[in-house]
Design a protein around this motif. Structure first.
Motif: not given
Length: 152
Positions: A134-152
């Motif tokens: 579950l923790k990793q799923n949240g991390e993957k979501l944040q990483n995807y958002l960061s890369h997809k939409f160019n935010v930190s």
């Protein structure tokens, strides 16, 4: 969504995502996005069906880093745009509720998984490392958002 009656059979994660709620909603509600980030580290997904509406089916296969395929079936039970997603998962059976709240250009996400019993919760934690997943799923979501939409 924690209540005293479910506390001993639930997993919970809270995250502040560094993107506006409309982008978070987009990556939760569209199969082309959710397939890119769903699941623990090392897993990929093939979405068969994702009817993002109340009583809609969500059928997908998680492909594990061990080479095994893990079929999944859920039914969306409640969707309130930009506020709430509830789905019922089968085998093992659990109910997931994800709440979203806009906080300026960030989004608070409150994610709760309630299993049928404390014994089943302990089994999925032991056999599938579900809390870490579950923790990793949240991390993957944040990483995807960061890369997809160019935010930190």
């Amino acid at each position: 969504m924690t209540s005293e009656s479910t506390k001993n059979r639930e997993m919970h994660m809270f995250r502040v995502l560094n993107v506006p709620i409309d982008l978070v909603w987009e990556v939760w509600s569209k199969p082309e996005h959710i397939s890119q980030w769903w699941g623990p580290s090392g897993f990929t997904n093939t979405i068969k069906t994702m009817e993002f509406k109340a009583e809609g089916d969500w059928i997908f296969i998680m492909h594990g880093p061990d080479g095994k395929n893990y079929p999944n079936h859920s039914i969306f039970k409640e969707i309130i745009p930009f506020k709430k997603i509830v789905f019922e998962h089968f085998n093992p059976h659990f109910i997931t509720t994800v709440l979203f709240e806009a906080k300026g250009d960030k989004t608070e996400m409150d994610w709760t998984v309630v299993l049928d019993s404390e014994e089943i919760l302990q089994a999925v934690i032991k056999n599938h490392n579900a809390l870490e997943g579950l923790k990793q799923n949240g991390e993957k979501l944040q990483n995807y958002l960061s890369h997809k939409f160019n935010v930190s």
